[in-house]
Design a protein around this motif. Structure first.
Motif, PDB file in Angstrom:
ATOM      1  N   LYS A   1       0.906  -1.221  -0.008  1.00 22.98           N
ATOM      2  CA  LYS A   1       0.177   0.042  -0.240  1.00 22.98           C
ATOM      3  C   LYS A   1       0.804   1.215  -0.139  1.00 22.98           C
ATOM      4  CE  LYS A   1      -4.180  -2.044   2.444  1.00 22.98           C
ATOM      5  NZ  LYS A   1      -5.063  -1.865   3.590  1.00 22.98           N
ATOM      6  N   ALA A   2       1.937   1.347   0.773  1.00 25.77           N
ATOM      7  CA  ALA A   2       2.908   2.364   0.783  1.00 25.77           C
ATOM      8  C   ALA A   2       3.512   2.515  -0.537  1.00 25.77           C
ATOM      9  CB  ALA A   2       3.871   2.326   1.884  1.00 25.77           C
ATOM     10  N   GLU A   3       3.902   1.518  -1.313  1.00 25.92           N
ATOM     11  CA  GLU A   3       4.577   1.713  -2.685  1.00 25.92           C
ATOM     12  C   GLU A   3       3.668   2.104  -3.614  1.00 25.92           C
ATOM     13  OE1 GLU A   3       8.078  -1.672  -3.298  1.00 25.92           O
ATOM     14  OE2 GLU A   3       5.904  -2.580  -3.118  1.00 25.92           O
ATOM     15  N   THR A   4       2.347   1.805  -3.558  1.00 27.57           N
ATOM     16  CA  THR A   4       1.381   2.329  -4.444  1.00 27.57           C
ATOM     17  C   THR A   4       0.597   3.582  -4.105  1.00 27.57           C
ATOM     18  OG1 THR A   4      -0.234   0.666  -3.491  1.00 27.57           O
ATOM     19  CG2 THR A   4       1.176   0.085  -5.388  1.00 27.57           C
ATOM     20  N   ALA A   5       1.115   4.197  -2.928  1.00 27.41           N
ATOM     21  CA  ALA A   5       0.346   5.223  -2.828  1.00 27.41           C
ATOM     22  C   ALA A   5       0.574   6.541  -3.406  1.00 27.41           C
ATOM     23  CB  ALA A   5       0.867   5.666  -1.071  1.00 27.41           C
ATOM     24  N   LEU A   6      -0.333   7.452  -3.751  1.00 28.48           N
ATOM     25  CA  LEU A   6      -0.241   8.561  -4.625  1.00 28.48           C
ATOM     26  C   LEU A   6       0.351   9.758  -4.134  1.00 28.48           C
ATOM     27  CD1 LEU A   6      -3.479   8.176  -6.890  1.00 28.48           C
ATOM     28  CD2 LEU A   6      -1.027   7.198  -7.332  1.00 28.48           C
TER      29      LEU A   6
ATOM     30  N   ASP B   1       2.560  11.241  -0.713  1.00 32.35           N
ATOM     31  CA  ASP B   1       3.369  10.954   0.571  1.00 32.35           C
ATOM     32  C   ASP B   1       4.094   9.648   0.426  1.00 32.35           C
ATOM     33  OD1 ASP B   1       4.774  12.011   2.809  1.00 32.35           O
ATOM     34  OD2 ASP B   1       3.255  11.458   3.996  1.00 32.35           O
ATOM     35  N   ARG B   2       4.321   9.209  -0.727  1.00 33.43           N
ATOM     36  CA  ARG B   2       4.845   7.854  -1.073  1.00 33.43           C
ATOM     37  C   ARG B   2       6.149   7.226   0.002  1.00 33.43           C
ATOM     38  NH1 ARG B   2       8.191   5.539  -4.631  1.00 33.43           N
ATOM     39  NH2 ARG B   2       7.886   3.476  -5.124  1.00 33.43           N
ATOM     40  N   ASP B   3       7.119   8.372  -0.168  1.00 29.57           N
ATOM     41  CA  ASP B   3       8.550   7.902   0.256  1.00 29.57           C
ATOM     42  C   ASP B   3       8.195   7.906   1.878  1.00 29.57           C
ATOM     43  OD1 ASP B   3       9.625   8.106  -2.133  1.00 29.57           O
ATOM     44  OD2 ASP B   3      10.319  10.018  -1.790  1.00 29.57           O
ATOM     45  N   ASN B   4       7.662   8.753   2.503  1.00 27.35           N
ATOM     46  CA  ASN B   4       7.360   8.785   3.902  1.00 27.35           C
ATOM     47  C   ASN B   4       6.609   7.540   4.379  1.00 27.35           C
ATOM     48  OD1 ASN B   4       7.571   9.958   6.798  1.00 27.35           O
ATOM     49  ND2 ASN B   4       5.185   9.997   6.471  1.00 27.35           N
ATOM     50  N   LYS B   5       5.766   7.082   3.610  1.00 28.00           N
ATOM     51  CA  LYS B   5       4.741   5.947   3.868  1.00 28.00           C
ATOM     52  C   LYS B   5       5.591   4.499   3.533  1.00 28.00           C
ATOM     53  CE  LYS B   5       0.306   7.867   2.879  1.00 28.00           C
ATOM     54  NZ  LYS B   5      -0.815   7.818   1.904  1.00 28.00           N
ATOM     55  N   ILE B   6       6.595   4.449   2.701  1.00 30.96           N
ATOM     56  CA  ILE B   6       7.523   3.650   2.726  1.00 30.96           C
ATOM     57  C   ILE B   6       8.198   3.339   3.759  1.00 30.96           C
ATOM     58  CG2 ILE B   6       9.451   2.605   1.246  1.00 30.96           C
ATOM     59  CD1 ILE B   6       7.962   3.529  -1.236  1.00 30.96           C
ATOM     60  N   ASP B   7       8.708   4.562   4.065  1.00 28.51           N
ATOM     61  CA  ASP B   7       9.917   4.718   5.367  1.00 28.51           C
ATOM     62  C   ASP B   7       9.269   4.251   6.713  1.00 28.51           C
ATOM     63  OD1 ASP B   7      12.225   5.339   6.601  1.00 28.51           O
ATOM     64  OD2 ASP B   7      11.278   6.823   7.415  1.00 28.51           O
ATOM     65  N   GLU B   8       8.125   4.516   6.783  1.00 27.44           N
ATOM     66  CA  GLU B   8       7.374   4.086   7.711  1.00 27.44           C
ATOM     67  C   GLU B   8       6.982   2.638   7.817  1.00 27.44           C
ATOM     68  OE1 GLU B   8       6.600   5.756  10.918  1.00 27.44           O
ATOM     69  OE2 GLU B   8       7.842   7.319   9.965  1.00 27.44           O
ATOM     70  N   ALA B   9       6.699   1.934   6.531  1.00 31.52           N
ATOM     71  CA  ALA B   9       6.431   0.547   6.559  1.00 31.52           C
ATOM     72  C   ALA B   9       7.607  -0.085   6.726  1.00 31.52           C
ATOM     73  CB  ALA B   9       5.829   0.512   5.381  1.00 31.52           C
ATOM     74  N   SER B  10       8.766   0.124   6.436  1.00 31.59           N
ATOM     75  CA  SER B  10       9.971  -0.378   6.444  1.00 31.59           C
ATOM     76  C   SER B  10      10.414  -0.431   8.079  1.00 31.59           C
ATOM     77  CB  SER B  10      11.099   0.238   5.716  1.00 31.59           C
ATOM     78  OG  SER B  10      10.767   0.388   4.320  1.00 31.59           O
ATOM     79  N   LYS B  11      10.160   0.601   8.662  1.00 29.71           N
ATOM     80  CA  LYS B  11      10.220   0.606  10.189  1.00 29.71           C
ATOM     81  C   LYS B  11       9.775  -0.547  10.986  1.00 29.71           C
ATOM     82  CE  LYS B  11      11.349   5.261  10.470  1.00 29.71           C
ATOM     83  NZ  LYS B  11      10.923   6.704  11.137  1.00 29.71           N
ATOM     84  N   LEU B  12       8.625  -1.050  10.340  1.00 34.13           N
ATOM     85  CA  LEU B  12       7.823  -1.944  11.211  1.00 34.13           C
ATOM     86  C   LEU B  12       8.557  -3.195  10.974  1.00 34.13           C
ATOM     87  CD1 LEU B  12       4.019  -1.236   9.859  1.00 34.13           C
ATOM     88  CD2 LEU B  12       5.079  -0.647  12.038  1.00 34.13           C
ATOM     89  N   MET B  13       9.093  -3.722   9.788  1.00 32.62           N
ATOM     90  CA  MET B  13       9.783  -4.840   9.542  1.00 32.62           C
ATOM     91  C   MET B  13      11.492  -4.574  10.319  1.00 32.62           C
ATOM     92  SD  MET B  13      10.147  -8.124   8.582  1.00 32.62           S
ATOM     93  CE  MET B  13       8.639  -8.150   7.609  1.00 32.62           C
ATOM     94  N   GLU B  14      11.993  -3.466   9.847  1.00 37.06           N
ATOM     95  CA  GLU B  14      13.321  -3.314  10.304  1.00 37.06           C
ATOM     96  C   GLU B  14      13.586  -3.043  11.876  1.00 37.06           C
ATOM     97  OE1 GLU B  14      15.475  -1.630   6.447  1.00 37.06           O
ATOM     98  OE2 GLU B  14      14.157  -0.252   7.247  1.00 37.06           O
ATOM     99  N   ARG B  15      13.414  -4.067  12.555  1.00 33.76           N
ATOM    100  CA  ARG B  15      13.678  -4.041  14.002  1.00 33.76           C
ATOM    101  C   ARG B  15      13.829  -5.457  14.618  1.00 33.76           C
ATOM    102  NH1 ARG B  15       7.063  -2.304  15.488  1.00 33.76           N
ATOM    103  NH2 ARG B  15       6.440  -4.465  15.035  1.00 33.76           N
ATOM    104  N   ASP B  16      14.316  -5.436  15.876  1.00 36.35           N
ATOM    105  CA  ASP B  16      14.674  -6.679  16.867  1.00 36.35           C
ATOM    106  C   ASP B  16      15.621  -7.553  15.965  1.00 36.35           C
ATOM    107  OD1 ASP B  16      13.024  -6.045  18.778  1.00 36.35           O
ATOM    108  OD2 ASP B  16      11.100  -6.699  17.739  1.00 36.35           O
ATOM    109  N   PHE B  17      16.569  -6.951  15.170  1.00 35.81           N
ATOM    110  CA  PHE B  17      17.584  -7.712  14.570  1.00 35.81           C
ATOM    111  C   PHE B  17      18.565  -8.644  15.631  1.00 35.81           C
ATOM    112  CE2 PHE B  17      17.064  -4.520  10.998  1.00 35.81           C
ATOM    113  CZ  PHE B  17      16.536  -5.171  10.168  1.00 35.81           C
ATOM    114  N   ILE B  18      18.941  -9.499  15.007  1.00 40.01           N
ATOM    115  CA  ILE B  18      20.256 -10.270  15.679  1.00 40.01           C
ATOM    116  C   ILE B  18      21.382  -9.845  14.984  1.00 40.01           C
ATOM    117  CG2 ILE B  18      21.217 -12.514  16.277  1.00 40.01           C
ATOM    118  CD1 ILE B  18      18.422 -14.011  15.824  1.00 40.01           C
TER     119      ILE B  18
END
Length: 259
Positions: A176-181, A183-200
């Motif tokens: 949804k973030a990638e296809t947003a018309l 504020d796309r960059d900000n939405k992609i960044d926020e979506a990425s943060k949901l996955m990029e956490r709790d790394f080993i």
């Protein structure tokens, strides 16, 4: 190093699995492109970032060679074995994010499943690591401090396994973030943060920031001519000071004031 990781991996040491994950990260989490040198026929890498080329060369030196990339997968040769990873998503590096991640489906030889590999600036990655692992975190920070004092640029590497359900739920948000018309960059960044956490955490790299030819001489002559010289850098303080000495902006007789 000059093949030290490859040697330790072959020995079957207790760190073998971490070394494998470290080298896999280096060989697939990047935007470099493989090519063939027309004169020698050797495999070479091309990238906008010389650091990425250096890291690909480093992983190859230790037995993990990046071979090919398509829109759907990336293939490496690991200790003589050809291994392909299905590429699910690439979370690209930007100056604001200061990290890059790739989400892949592991081959059956590595247990299958979905995994995200990430690498980035230590100032960013430290906040994205999972709780615990205090010993290796401290050892890595100690090493990074030494590297910075030598004027080397550092990155921290990490990974995380993701369940199918977790991935599908996240990928819906990311799509949804990638296809947003708007504020796309900000939405992609926020979506990425949901996955990029709790790394080993699996280690760190350090790369020499080589100066272009005659940079020290040029700066020295500018200073002799009475011209004021300013350097803007995003490096850590210790790295910046070391490089300032290397390029002759600072003299060892100078008193350095840190604000």
């Amino acid at each position: 190093g000059k093949g030290e990781l490859k040697t330790e991996l072959k020995s079957g040491s207790e760190n073998a699995e971490a070394i494998r994950d470290f080298l896999v990260n280096l060989s697939i989490c990047h935007a470099a492109v493989p090519d063939v040198d027309e004169e020698t026929g050797d495999l070479v890498y091309k990238s906008q970032s010389p650091d990425e080329v250096a890291l690909c060369d480093g992983s190859r030196l230790n037995g993990f060679t990046f071979k090919t990339r398509t829109q759907t997968d990336v293939t490496i040769e690991a200790m003589g074995e050809t291994i392909s990873f299905e590429t699910l998503n690439v979370l690209e590096f930007t100056s604001d994010r200061r990290r890059m991640s790739v989400i892949v489906r592991l081959p059956e030889s590595m247990g299958g499943g979905i995994r995200i590999y990430s690498k980035g600036a230590d100032s960013m990655m430290l906040s994205l690591l999972r709780d615990g692992d205090d010993d290796i975190k401290q050892k890595t920070l100690d090493d990074i401090e030494l590297f910075c004092k030598e004027g080397l640029r550092t990155l921290i590497l990490g990974y995380k396994d993701v369940t199918e359900d977790e991935y599908e739920e996240w990928n819906t948000v990311f799509h949804k973030a990638e296809t947003a018309l708007e504020d796309r960059d900000n939405k992609i960044d926020e979506a990425s943060k949901l996955m990029e956490r709790d790394f080993i955490i699996i280690g760190a790299t350090a790369i020499e920031d080589k100066l272009q030819d005659e940079v020290p001489e040029t700066i020295y002559n500018l200073l002799r001519a009475g011209i004021k010289v300013w350097v803007i850098t995003g490096d850590k303080q210790a790295t910046a000071i070391n490089i300032a000495h290397t390029c002759k902006l600072f003299k060892h007789s100078m008193e350095i004031m840190v604000c």
